[in-house]
Design a protein around this motif. Structure first.
Motif, PDB file in Angstrom:
ATOM      1  N   ASN A   1       4.389  -1.616  -6.027  1.00 22.83           N
ATOM      2  CA  ASN A   1       3.794  -0.502  -6.769  1.00 22.83           C
ATOM      3  C   ASN A   1       4.260   0.852  -6.243  1.00 22.83           C
ATOM      4  OD1 ASN A   1       2.417  -2.109  -8.596  1.00 22.83           O
ATOM      5  ND2 ASN A   1       0.592  -2.236  -7.311  1.00 22.83           N
ATOM      6  N   ASP A   2       4.463   0.959  -4.927  1.00 23.83           N
ATOM      7  CA  ASP A   2       4.993   2.207  -4.354  1.00 23.83           C
ATOM      8  C   ASP A   2       6.381   2.493  -4.902  1.00 23.83           C
ATOM      9  OD1 ASP A   2       2.741   2.635  -2.671  1.00 23.83           O
ATOM     10  OD2 ASP A   2       3.634   1.428  -1.065  1.00 23.83           O
TER      11      ASP A   2
ATOM     12  N   THR B   1       6.321  -6.728   1.629  1.00 25.26           N
ATOM     13  CA  THR B   1       6.195  -5.292   1.837  1.00 25.26           C
ATOM     14  C   THR B   1       7.247  -4.872   2.862  1.00 25.26           C
ATOM     15  OG1 THR B   1       4.579  -5.539   3.621  1.00 25.26           O
ATOM     16  CG2 THR B   1       3.693  -5.270   1.376  1.00 25.26           C
TER      17      THR B   1
ATOM     18  N   ASP C   1       5.503   5.809   0.144  1.00 27.90           N
ATOM     19  CA  ASP C   1       4.233   5.117   0.396  1.00 27.90           C
ATOM     20  C   ASP C   1       3.096   5.834  -0.331  1.00 27.90           C
ATOM     21  OD1 ASP C   1       2.221   3.515   1.395  1.00 27.90           O
ATOM     22  OD2 ASP C   1       2.285   4.367   3.418  1.00 27.90           O
ATOM     23  N   LYS C   2       3.027   5.629  -1.627  1.00 30.01           N
ATOM     24  CA  LYS C   2       2.076   6.354  -2.483  1.00 30.01           C
ATOM     25  C   LYS C   2       0.613   6.099  -2.127  1.00 30.01           C
ATOM     26  CE  LYS C   2       5.342   8.021  -5.113  1.00 30.01           C
ATOM     27  NZ  LYS C   2       5.842   9.360  -4.891  1.00 30.01           N
ATOM     28  N   ASN C   3       0.285   4.877  -1.706  1.00 35.69           N
ATOM     29  CA  ASN C   3      -1.116   4.572  -1.393  1.00 35.69           C
ATOM     30  C   ASN C   3      -1.444   4.773   0.090  1.00 35.69           C
ATOM     31  OD1 ASN C   3       0.184   2.373  -0.333  1.00 35.69           O
ATOM     32  ND2 ASN C   3      -0.837   0.863  -1.641  1.00 35.69           N
ATOM     33  N   CYS C   4      -0.486   5.290   0.837  1.00 37.13           N
ATOM     34  CA  CYS C   4      -0.684   5.677   2.248  1.00 37.13           C
ATOM     35  C   CYS C   4      -1.237   4.546   3.114  1.00 37.13           C
ATOM     36  CB  CYS C   4      -1.593   6.900   2.338  1.00 37.13           C
ATOM     37  SG  CYS C   4      -0.965   8.324   1.450  1.00 37.13           S
ATOM     38  N   ASP C   5      -0.767   3.317   2.885  1.00 38.65           N
ATOM     39  CA  ASP C   5      -1.254   2.198   3.696  1.00 38.65           C
ATOM     40  C   ASP C   5      -0.282   1.808   4.808  1.00 38.65           C
ATOM     41  OD1 ASP C   5       0.724   1.026   2.186  1.00 38.65           O
ATOM     42  OD2 ASP C   5      -0.523  -0.613   1.436  1.00 38.65           O
TER      43      ASP C   5
END
Length: 116
Positions: free
Chosen positions: A19-20, A51, A9-13
């Motif tokens: 994209n992750d 997602t 979870d690269k964008n930490c959402d």
């Protein structure tokens, strides 16, 4: 399992998106086939949100671990299993990590001579 989810979870959402997965594969120097990442999400996405929530992620992991038929989709599981065993996060499984994994899976029956 949560640590691996958070690493992906690269964008930490709190959810895993395309994209992750692209960023994770790039960091691991893996070039997925066209459509592979979309299919990976589709196989796990129970809510059709495009997602993967942590609940869906955990459900996928438990399903594959208990699957005796070999019918559960394993693409994401293989990525997760690799990341869980790459203890230092360098994108490679070192000999020491592999030995630790084999000992955990096969117990005392596993001997160092088995890898020679």
């Amino acid at each position: 399992l949560r640590k691996v989810f958070d690493r992906i979870d690269k964008n930490c959402d709190g959810v895993l998106c395309l994209n992750d997965l692209k960023a994770t594969c790039a960091a691991l120097k893996h070039q997925p086939d066209k459509g592979e990442l979309e299919e990976m999400i589709w196989e796990i996405d129970e809510t059709l949100s495009k997602t993967i929530s942590y609940d869906e992620f955990e459900l996928m992991y438990r399903r594959v671990r208990s699957d005796r038929t070999g019918l559960e989709p394993r693409t994401m599981f293989n990525l997760v299993d690799f990341m869980m065993n790459d203890n230092n996060g360098d994108g490679r499984i070192e000999v020491d990590e592999a030995i630790q994994l084999m000992f955990m899976r096969y117990g005392k029956e596993f001997k160092d001579e088995a890898i020679a």
